[in-house]
Design a protein around this motif. Sequence first.
Motif, short mmCIF file in Angstrom:
data_model
loop_
_atom_site.label_atom_id
_atom_site.label_comp_id
_atom_site.label_asym_id
_atom_site.label_seq_id
_atom_site.Cartn_x
_atom_site.Cartn_y
_atom_site.Cartn_z
N ASP A 93 15.33 7.79 12.90
CA ASP A 93 14.44 6.73 13.56
C ASP A 93 13.41 7.55 14.55
OD1 ASP A 93 14.99 4.41 12.04
OD2 ASP A 93 16.71 4.08 13.41
N ARG A 97 1.00 -1.34 -0.07
CA ARG A 97 -0.02 -0.18 0.00
C ARG A 97 0.88 1.27 -0.10
NH1 ARG A 97 -3.83 0.11 4.75
NH2 ARG A 97 -5.06 -1.75 4.50
N LYS A 98 0.30 2.09 -0.63
CA LYS A 98 1.20 3.32 -0.65
C LYS A 98 0.85 4.19 0.59
CE LYS A 98 3.18 3.00 -4.72
NZ LYS A 98 3.76 1.77 -4.20
N GLU A 107 2.13 9.35 6.91
CA GLU A 107 2.71 8.36 6.57
C GLU A 107 3.58 8.42 5.51
OE1 GLU A 107 -0.61 5.72 5.23
OE2 GLU A 107 -1.13 5.23 7.11
N LYS A 162 10.90 -2.78 -1.91
CA LYS A 162 10.01 -2.56 -0.92
C LYS A 162 8.52 -2.93 -1.37
CE LYS A 162 8.34 1.62 1.36
NZ LYS A 162 8.32 2.89 1.64
N GLN A 181 17.42 -1.44 7.07
CA GLN A 181 17.63 -0.10 7.28
C GLN A 181 17.93 0.40 5.60
OE1 GLN A 181 19.15 2.20 10.21
NE2 GLN A 181 16.97 1.40 10.71
N SER A 182 17.96 -0.66 4.63
CA SER A 182 18.27 -0.34 3.29
C SER A 182 17.31 -0.77 2.33
CB SER A 182 19.61 -0.80 2.89
OG SER A 182 19.60 -2.27 3.32
N ALA A 183 17.21 -0.25 1.40
CA ALA A 183 16.00 -0.48 0.27
C ALA A 183 16.17 -1.90 -0.33
CB ALA A 183 15.78 0.70 -0.61
N SER A 219 16.74 0.18 15.11
CA SER A 219 15.92 1.35 14.94
C SER A 219 15.77 1.98 16.71
CB SER A 219 14.67 1.22 14.49
OG SER A 219 13.78 0.45 15.31
N HIS A 242 12.43 7.12 6.56
CA HIS A 242 13.01 5.52 6.52
C HIS A 242 14.29 5.82 6.16
CE1 HIS A 242 13.71 1.46 6.46
NE2 HIS A 242 12.65 1.51 7.39
N VAL A 243 15.30 5.25 6.96
CA VAL A 243 16.72 5.20 6.54
C VAL A 243 16.96 4.94 5.09
CG1 VAL A 243 19.04 4.72 7.24
CG2 VAL A 243 17.35 5.06 8.94
N SER A 244 16.12 3.91 4.77
CA SER A 244 16.33 3.02 3.68
C SER A 244 15.94 4.04 2.38
CB SER A 244 15.41 1.96 3.54
OG SER A 244 14.36 2.04 3.39
N ARG A 255 6.76 9.53 7.20
CA ARG A 255 7.42 8.28 7.47
C ARG A 255 8.09 7.60 6.62
NH1 ARG A 255 3.36 6.88 11.18
NH2 ARG A 255 2.26 5.65 9.66
N ALA A 256 7.56 7.57 5.46
CA ALA A 256 8.36 6.74 4.18
C ALA A 256 9.64 7.59 3.82
CB ALA A 256 7.34 6.59 3.14
N VAL A 283 1.93 -4.56 5.15
CA VAL A 283 1.10 -3.87 4.15
C VAL A 283 1.62 -2.88 3.58
CG1 VAL A 283 -0.94 -2.32 4.07
CG2 VAL A 283 -1.02 -4.23 5.87
N HIS A 284 2.65 -1.93 3.99
CA HIS A 284 3.34 -1.04 3.31
C HIS A 284 4.72 -1.42 2.69
CE1 HIS A 284 0.29 2.24 4.14
NE2 HIS A 284 0.26 1.73 5.26
N ARG A 335 13.79 0.89 18.87
CA ARG A 335 12.51 0.85 19.35
C ARG A 335 12.45 -0.44 20.04
NH1 ARG A 335 8.25 2.58 15.70
NH2 ARG A 335 9.28 3.66 13.80
N ARG A 357 10.66 9.11 12.89
CA ARG A 357 9.70 8.27 12.49
C ARG A 357 8.92 7.68 13.55
NH1 ARG A 357 10.12 3.54 9.96
NH2 ARG A 357 12.00 2.65 11.10
#
Lengths: 890, 433
Positions: A753, A511-512, A518, B147, B180-182, B210, A525-527, A521-522, B55-56, B212, A756
Amino acid sequence: MSRYITRQRMRRIYRWNGEPVGEDRKLKRLYHESMTISVDGRTENATVSLGQYILIEGDYDDNPFVAQLLKLYYDDSGKKKTALVQWFVRMCEIPQNKRKLLGRDSHPQEIFYYRDRSCDNEVDAETILSAVQIEYVPPEAPFPEGKSKDILFVKLLWDTKAFRALSSEILQPPLSPKSPPSSSRGPPARVLPTPDLTVMKRAMSVPLTRGSMSTGKISLEAESLHSASKLSAAKALSAKRRSRATSGPHVRKKLDLCSLSKNMTRDDVLEEILDEPKGTGKTLTSKLNTSPTGRISISIRLTPLNEPISPAAQENDGESKLQPLGEPPLGTDRTPRKREATPRKASLRGQTTRTPSRRKDSTALKEPTLAALAEEDHEDSPVLTAATPRSKRKSAQVVSSRIRKQLNLLGNKGDLQSDGEDDDDDCFVPAKIDLQSSSDEEAEANIDSEDELVVKRRRGSWTPRSTEKTRTSARTPRKTPSKKTAPATPRTPRTPRHATPSIPSRSAPARKPGNVLEEARARLHVSSVPESLPCREQEFQDIYNFVESKVIDGTGGCMYISGVPGTGKTATVHEVIRSLHQASEQDEIPQFRFIEINGMKMTDPHQAYVQILQKLTDQKATPDHAAALLEKRFSAPAPKKETTVLLVDELDLLWTRKQNVMYNLFDWPTRRNARLVVLTIANTMDLPERIMINRVASRLGLTRMSFQPYTFKQLQQIITSRLNRLKAFEEDALQLVSRKVAALSGDARRCLDICRRATEICEHSAGLQKGSGLVGMSHVMETLDEMFSSSYVTAIRCASLQEQLFLRAVIAEFRRLGLEEATFQQVFVQHQALCRVEGLQPASVSEGLAVCQRLGSCRLLLLEGSRLDLLLRIRLNVSQDDVLYALKAD
Amino acid sequence: MTSKRNSTAFTDAQCVSLAQKILRERLCHQRLPEQPLGLESQYRHLLELLRRTAVHGESNSVLIVGPRGAGKTMLLGCVLRELMNLKEVQKNVLQVELNGLLQTDDKIALKEITRQLHLENVVGDKVFGSFAENLAFLLEALKSGDKSRSRPVLFILDEFDLFAHHKNQTLLYNLLDVSQSAQAPVAVVGLTCRLDVLELLEKRVKSRFSHRQIHLLNPLSFTQYVEAVGSQLSLPQDFQHPKFRDEWNRSVTKLCEDKSVEEILRRQFNSSKDFRSLYTLLFLAVIRVSPSHSTLRESDLLEASRLISADSKANILHGLSVLELCLIIAMKHLNDTYDGEPFNFQMVHNEFTKFIQRKSHTIHKFEKPVVMKAFEHLVELEMVRAVDSAASKVQREYQLMRLMLEHGQVMEALQKYPQCPTDVKQWALSAFA
């Protein structure tokens, strides 16, 4: 085929024409304009010169590799002649499974401009077979009919993933565009013509041809204007490049000369003339007299197709006109100005100027296609044969007559040969295979040098090739492992290496992001890879300059990059590589290959060899074998070698007792032929001094760079740039985060982080009550609390009564002893006393031990092994103050 | 008439065994509760996090930290149960479960991951390739994902702290680096009871985590605890014999209000808030129910509690001979005299003979070898332990030993020792008695 083989058995001799035109002292290279190929038993020689399209020995003789010659030089260090080329691929060289991407049947004479960074574009000049004609066909136009089968058509570009439209600009020949008469034969009589003269002639010839071809003067003028503007831009560019590039001196000289002449188009002429002094006389003459050899005029007129197309093309771009479909031989005339713009790199566009000869003209000898060559030449050099039209019969018919004329020049033999080859799609006969098989000395030399490492192109067998390619995936098709190597590395049956491992794909799409938070957050993200890395400009520039200079010089070097985690070391290097790739795509720097290994991603330091080898050549080997192969690769001179940029992440893990892995990594770049740039990354600044023995540290050198932890301003900038005007955070909140992180570690990952997590908390609290929707101070505070507050105090507060009492007892005992350590027995006595004070039933020893162990498992206490029973020693893992604070608040 | 009585008696016994069966199952199998008790916010946090991964396709890493028995696995189980009920997640998520106690090094862990992911180098249950190849293979697999396309992978690392002890922390580095990476989306969930787990991580591994952490520190109050006891012991509504069920449930309610029961529970609660130990207690109580007394009584709990809190060493002491007991008393006196300094057999023997000469009327004057034998028995029971076990050069009589008993344990054992001679008891109370 057999014919070729026999032909190629003959020994070919390569000679430079004239004096070197440039020299690179650093690399010990002497640059030449052209080269003569003579074959035993033939009186006539073929000449190839810069910008010309050439055939290069392939694995199979009926489909030699096609390329455009960009540079010729004599490598004094390697004692050999080397050529830089821009490759073209035939349909059959494209992996089978990719062929349908074309969406149509390929024309039998069709080739594709090949764009792949990773492909080595340096070849041994002695693998060159001959020159060939290539013609540019605009993507939407049909293939010309009735052309000679020797002419190849370029319409599209193949970048290993897809076919793309090829603009005519790319195709332009780099340097020596103009000279139309490709082949001036005979030994190069070098005459220094007065520049004026040549210019004049050129100028004359060019307009003539154009006019004849297409619309007429008007269009011509427009063209020239256009070209002029282009030229100036191009010049600037080229000047820039030249300053960097190795072949500086002579190029510059040319430029100067050019500037003198008023007419831009003429500049080209000038350049050419200067570059190729030998041929000039001849070219001139050929131009002047529409001698058979001077193809320009001839070809242009001949092709009917050209006319409609060319005008349009001219209007669009000066360049496009160059490659009208129809005109097979001639492209040369038109192309000239463009070439000038791109000095030597221009290999790309070289095709349009199908006159490979430009440069060569001057050198004159080689030009095969141009008819100047004698029959004998043809035989000797496959190039000539290639030039002869045959494969394209259908299309060729119309033009055939004209071509015949040319062929006539070449002689009967050429025709015959070409005829024989009609069966094959490719008109060109590659000498390569023959050479290999025939044990030609030169070929052998090649093979040796290439040996395991450099992969050779295989032309003939399509199927095997395609499979190999798929395995290599993104690799350049040419890089298929050489035959020799293949047996050397037998596939271990247990490793399913051809299976591309993958995680199964999901059945429902991801999902986008649905709302601002959101989305934020995307992005946070570190990635998610940012377009640019803010706050590391300086480091970026330093690394970029370092790598770029090494790539351009074709030398090697090491660099050590240190910095605490999360300061962008790896990201910066990747960024550098990305821009370098872009640069090399635009031809500003030579192609190079990037390999990355990570000390953490291997099980043993020696695996580094295996991984490097595998990424370089897709071979598998044991660590020892791989080390040997790499050693060989980096120390042996090899053709077609491009610079390798090796990134070694987490260097400290490659430490071994003898340190030979590190030693090798740093030693290879110092080899003369290695062309290896090693970038190493580790966390500690003093790693070289601390863990490396002298000979290793010394090889690593002093090129060091350290990444400082980010300051709060930088962190703030990083977040802001990532959010990219997305309004999700209050200013204060951002500042708080960045200040907090900067004070703790300066780790950008941490910062992201936290942000986020803050968005999550914000989202949740927004669900409960209406907030501003922005992440505010309170959310950030909560996050920081969650992430950074020590959980010990909470843990103690939540502990059971007995556990709390036990902690008290520990402290009491410590105080009594005046030590920070006590045995369980001692603490237990205190514990029982405390129990009585609290009015609880004293616990038994077993219970006491259980309580003690529970505290130990949370690491509130540090314990020895429980076998010691009563004698178990206890220490606190928290400060006494914390414990007392936690207990008091109760 | 008789038959009727028989049938009711029979059903009584049946009911009891049925009830026991239900309760045993409840106490031992540790089913997931409907809703995690007192952990709503953590539950929500974790669910949200994993849902986003599923989901995402957002990669995440999280640690669930809490003392043993705090409900870490239970929380995760509940979250996963709910997650898997979501339709779009069901078929979309791959799970990999690792346990630090089982996968004791990265090599084994990698094989296990590859096996659970059903990657290509798995045939049947066997994983092919060397360690290095496996690692490269797995990383390649994860790297090739992206992703939006690949299925998210949930890595569940139980006993997370043990993974931190693997060489170079290769596995953790790589998992966290992927997160942590794509690359393929992953969620790394670690379960651990160590509060200081982050300090175990190498700095580059730590940076990739992270940060958490979900802390489970059950802040239960005693009332909640008692309520939990009540609900755990009650029979469900669908029990076949409503009459028996009502009777049983009534007795349970009454039991919970009972003073002495409360005291037992309080004691248990004070010692540990963890439900697992409570379940052990209740389990012991439940199995004492029999047809003869078909409800749970306070005495059952009392007995269970006694069993649980019994001191293991005191139990051993009950089985010792009087001579051995005398030796232990002698050692206790020596400890008192020399303030816990180690002693040897000769000293113990001296002390013992002094006692015999002065006081003893009931105890034989044992030969030294006999006393030695008794002493060795104590050593075997580990009531006494050599200070330095390696020093075997020293004669056995002079080897330094320590008593592994607490003062109170000895006295308590003497109190309870059956038919303990009075002079021995007195001697124990006072060295000069």
